[in-house]
Design a protein around this motif. Structure first.
Motif, PDB file in Angstrom:
ATOM      1  N   HIS A  30       2.469   1.112  13.699  1.00  0.00           N
ATOM      2  CA  HIS A  30       3.443  -0.202  13.796  1.00  0.00           C
ATOM      3  C   HIS A  30       3.338  -0.945  12.278  1.00  0.00           C
ATOM      4  O   HIS A  30       2.328  -2.016  12.272  1.00  0.00           O
ATOM      5  N   PHE A  31       3.606  -0.365  11.438  1.00  0.00           N
ATOM      6  CA  PHE A  31       3.543  -0.830   9.949  1.00  0.00           C
ATOM      7  C   PHE A  31       4.230  -2.062   9.904  1.00  0.00           C
ATOM      8  O   PHE A  31       3.885  -2.987   9.004  1.00  0.00           O
ATOM      9  N   THR A  32       5.531  -2.241  10.481  1.00  0.00           N
ATOM     10  CA  THR A  32       6.038  -3.531  10.422  1.00  0.00           C
ATOM     11  C   THR A  32       5.451  -4.554  11.004  1.00  0.00           C
ATOM     12  O   THR A  32       5.175  -5.573  10.463  1.00  0.00           O
ATOM     13  N   ARG A  33       4.912  -4.382  12.035  1.00  0.00           N
ATOM     14  CA  ARG A  33       3.802  -5.565  12.639  1.00  0.00           C
ATOM     15  C   ARG A  33       2.447  -5.970  11.843  1.00  0.00           C
ATOM     16  O   ARG A  33       2.207  -7.036  11.544  1.00  0.00           O
ATOM     17  N   LEU A  34       2.234  -4.780  10.968  1.00  0.00           N
ATOM     18  CA  LEU A  34       1.171  -5.120  10.060  1.00  0.00           C
ATOM     19  C   LEU A  34       1.331  -5.923   9.088  1.00  0.00           C
ATOM     20  O   LEU A  34       0.739  -6.685   8.602  1.00  0.00           O
ATOM     21  N   GLN A  35       2.506  -5.444   8.645  1.00  0.00           N
ATOM     22  CA  GLN A  35       2.930  -6.181   7.203  1.00  0.00           C
ATOM     23  C   GLN A  35       3.285  -7.833   7.458  1.00  0.00           C
ATOM     24  O   GLN A  35       3.082  -8.521   6.703  1.00  0.00           O
ATOM     25  N   THR A  36       3.787  -8.181   8.771  1.00  0.00           N
ATOM     26  CA  THR A  36       3.971  -9.219   9.309  1.00  0.00           C
ATOM     27  C   THR A  36       2.626 -10.111   9.172  1.00  0.00           C
ATOM     28  O   THR A  36       2.453 -11.167   8.853  1.00  0.00           O
ATOM     29  N   PRO A  45      -0.578  -8.291  -2.755  1.00  0.00           N
ATOM     30  CA  PRO A  45      -0.881  -6.726  -3.200  1.00  0.00           C
ATOM     31  C   PRO A  45      -1.329  -6.560  -4.458  1.00  0.00           C
ATOM     32  O   PRO A  45      -1.781  -5.742  -5.035  1.00  0.00           O
ATOM     33  N   ALA A  46      -0.910  -7.890  -5.424  1.00  0.00           N
ATOM     34  CA  ALA A  46      -1.383  -7.570  -6.726  1.00  0.00           C
ATOM     35  C   ALA A  46      -2.794  -7.816  -7.050  1.00  0.00           C
ATOM     36  O   ALA A  46      -3.671  -7.174  -7.938  1.00  0.00           O
ATOM     37  N   ILE A  47      -3.657  -8.461  -6.233  1.00  0.00           N
ATOM     38  CA  ILE A  47      -5.216  -8.761  -6.179  1.00  0.00           C
ATOM     39  C   ILE A  47      -5.987  -8.546  -4.947  1.00  0.00           C
ATOM     40  O   ILE A  47      -6.925  -8.219  -5.018  1.00  0.00           O
ATOM     41  N   ASP A  48      -5.418  -8.547  -3.745  1.00  0.00           N
ATOM     42  CA  ASP A  48      -5.989  -8.258  -2.627  1.00  0.00           C
ATOM     43  C   ASP A  48      -6.111  -6.764  -2.348  1.00  0.00           C
ATOM     44  O   ASP A  48      -5.158  -5.935  -2.530  1.00  0.00           O
ATOM     45  N   ARG A  49      -6.945  -6.342  -1.595  1.00  0.00           N
ATOM     46  CA  ARG A  49      -7.026  -4.872  -0.922  1.00  0.00           C
ATOM     47  C   ARG A  49      -7.126  -5.014   0.527  1.00  0.00           C
ATOM     48  O   ARG A  49      -7.715  -6.103   1.215  1.00  0.00           O
ATOM     49  N   LEU A  50      -6.670  -4.188   1.272  1.00  0.00           N
ATOM     50  CA  LEU A  50      -6.831  -3.994   2.860  1.00  0.00           C
ATOM     51  C   LEU A  50      -7.503  -2.372   2.932  1.00  0.00           C
ATOM     52  O   LEU A  50      -6.799  -1.406   2.443  1.00  0.00           O
ATOM     53  N   PHE A  51      -8.402  -2.782   4.002  1.00  0.00           N
ATOM     54  CA  PHE A  51      -9.237  -1.509   4.341  1.00  0.00           C
ATOM     55  C   PHE A  51      -8.788  -1.167   5.688  1.00  0.00           C
ATOM     56  O   PHE A  51      -9.097  -2.362   6.585  1.00  0.00           O
ATOM     57  N   SER A  52      -8.725  -0.130   6.070  1.00  0.00           N
ATOM     58  CA  SER A  52      -8.160   0.118   7.730  1.00  0.00           C
ATOM     59  C   SER A  52      -9.264   0.984   8.093  1.00  0.00           C
ATOM     60  O   SER A  52      -9.791   2.048   7.874  1.00  0.00           O
ATOM     61  N   VAL A  53      -9.492   0.682   9.390  1.00  0.00           N
ATOM     62  CA  VAL A  53     -10.650   1.629  10.378  1.00  0.00           C
ATOM     63  C   VAL A  53      -9.718   2.817  10.801  1.00  0.00           C
ATOM     64  O   VAL A  53     -10.585   3.468  11.658  1.00  0.00           O
ATOM     65  N   GLY A  54      -8.802   3.086  10.614  1.00  0.00           N
ATOM     66  CA  GLY A  54      -8.192   4.211  10.806  1.00  0.00           C
ATOM     67  C   GLY A  54      -7.097   4.389  12.021  1.00  0.00           C
ATOM     68  O   GLY A  54      -6.757   3.146  12.671  1.00  0.00           O
ATOM     69  N   ASP A  55      -6.824   5.523  12.564  1.00  0.00           N
ATOM     70  CA  ASP A  55      -5.705   5.569  13.545  1.00  0.00           C
ATOM     71  C   ASP A  55      -4.460   5.039  12.986  1.00  0.00           C
ATOM     72  O   ASP A  55      -4.007   4.156  13.505  1.00  0.00           O
ATOM     73  N   ALA A  65       6.072   6.406   8.230  1.00  0.00           N
ATOM     74  CA  ALA A  65       6.046   5.273   7.251  1.00  0.00           C
ATOM     75  C   ALA A  65       4.775   5.533   6.684  1.00  0.00           C
ATOM     76  O   ALA A  65       4.384   4.828   5.473  1.00  0.00           O
ATOM     77  N   VAL A  66       3.645   6.137   7.410  1.00  0.00           N
ATOM     78  CA  VAL A  66       2.396   6.187   6.941  1.00  0.00           C
ATOM     79  C   VAL A  66       2.090   6.792   5.423  1.00  0.00           C
ATOM     80  O   VAL A  66       1.547   6.403   4.756  1.00  0.00           O
ATOM     81  N   ILE A  67       3.167   7.660   5.040  1.00  0.00           N
ATOM     82  CA  ILE A  67       3.101   8.245   3.691  1.00  0.00           C
ATOM     83  C   ILE A  67       3.515   7.364   2.591  1.00  0.00           C
ATOM     84  O   ILE A  67       2.735   7.273   1.541  1.00  0.00           O
ATOM     85  N   ASP A  68       4.172   6.280   2.945  1.00  0.00           N
ATOM     86  CA  ASP A  68       4.475   5.061   1.992  1.00  0.00           C
ATOM     87  C   ASP A  68       3.173   4.583   1.833  1.00  0.00           C
ATOM     88  O   ASP A  68       2.999   3.920   0.837  1.00  0.00           O
ATOM     89  N   TRP A  69       2.615   4.152   3.007  1.00  0.00           N
ATOM     90  CA  TRP A  69       1.473   3.444   2.884  1.00  0.00           C
ATOM     91  C   TRP A  69       0.259   3.821   1.996  1.00  0.00           C
ATOM     92  O   TRP A  69      -0.449   3.237   1.588  1.00  0.00           O
TER      93      TRP A  69
END
Length: 244
Positions: A30-36, A45-55, A65-69
């Motif tokens: 659900h990458f669209t929801r995540l982007q929202t 995205p120029a200076i911040d970072r996002l760490f994902s707990v997976g799944d 779309a995970v490949i793009d992410w």
């Protein structure tokens, strides 16, 4: 079967001195929801970072779309149990995987399946992030040891492949801490951030932050600021943390 390629199981990140670091719960396609959710938090995205707990995949409509992410320089996941299915696609229990949301992968051509597996194999089991307040650890499900140092040793210098498999499986599958309301915490780090168990709102047990608030199944995506350890949206004290 894929060839055995050595990869780093623990990935380390220096402190982000330019922007903010966030962690997010399970994504499940659900990458669209995540982007929202990122847009609402003013994520840069120029200076911040996002760490994902997976799944990252299964169950949702945007798994490919995970490949793009994964190509985004600011996006850094650990491996969840559903991501591990992708790594082991040619040896895992396919029927169980499909039952739990893996039908999107079963429909891919073999060459494409293999490419996904190669990319997912690079996803570490654990991440360490330096912050001004101390070291933050990130896993998918749980740390099976009382200290982060012991986990790091077990992942980086396992005594056997059998032992390594047991430790990795605990990191990706265990729910014992949240089920037992175990607040003993994990020594050697400021905080441990995990997902895996969907909750109405984040739960903090000792120094372990459970942040899968089911953004993939009707809940919302929680973003945890790793510097302040505050959540966006903030915790609502009127809600229990159990997902009903």
């Amino acid at each position: 079967m894929l060839e055995n390629i050595e990869v780093s199981r623990v990935k380390r990140f220096a402190a982000n001195t330019a922007g903010r670091d966030f962690a997010v719960g399970d994504i499940h396609g659900h990458f669209t929801r995540l982007q929202t959710a990122l847009d609402a938090a003013g994520f840069d995205p120029a200076i911040d970072r996002l760490f994902s707990v997976g799944d990252l995949v299964d169950r949702g409509p945007e798994c490919r779309a995970v490949i793009d992410w994964l190509a985004k320089p600011w996006f850094h996941p650990v491996r969840g149990n559903h991501d591990d299915y992708v790594v082991r696609f040619d040896t895992c229990d396919v029927d169980n995987w499909v039952y739990n949301g893996g039908s999107w992968f079963a429909g891919l051509a073999w060459d494409e399946q293999r490419e996904f597996a190669v990319q997912f194999r690079d996803i570490p089991i654990a991440i360490e992030v330096e912050t001004a307040g101390g070291l933050i650890g990130i896993l998918h499900a749980d740390c099976p040891f009382p200290s982060w140092d012991q986990l790091r040793t077990e992942l980086e210098a396992p005594e056997s492949n059998k032992r390594l498999k047991l430790v990795q499986n605990s990191c990706m599958w265990s729910r014992s801490r949240i089920q037992d309301a175990d607040s003993s915490g994990v020594a050697g780090i400021r905080a441990l951030v995990v997902g895996h168990t969907p909750l109405r709102q984040p739960a903090v047990l000792g120094n372990v932050y459970h942040i899968d608030t089911a953004g993939w199944m009707g809940g919302h995506f929680t973003l945890l600021d790793l510097a302040s350890l505050k959540c966006t949206p903030p915790i609502n004290p009127s809600l229990s943390y159990d997902w009903e």
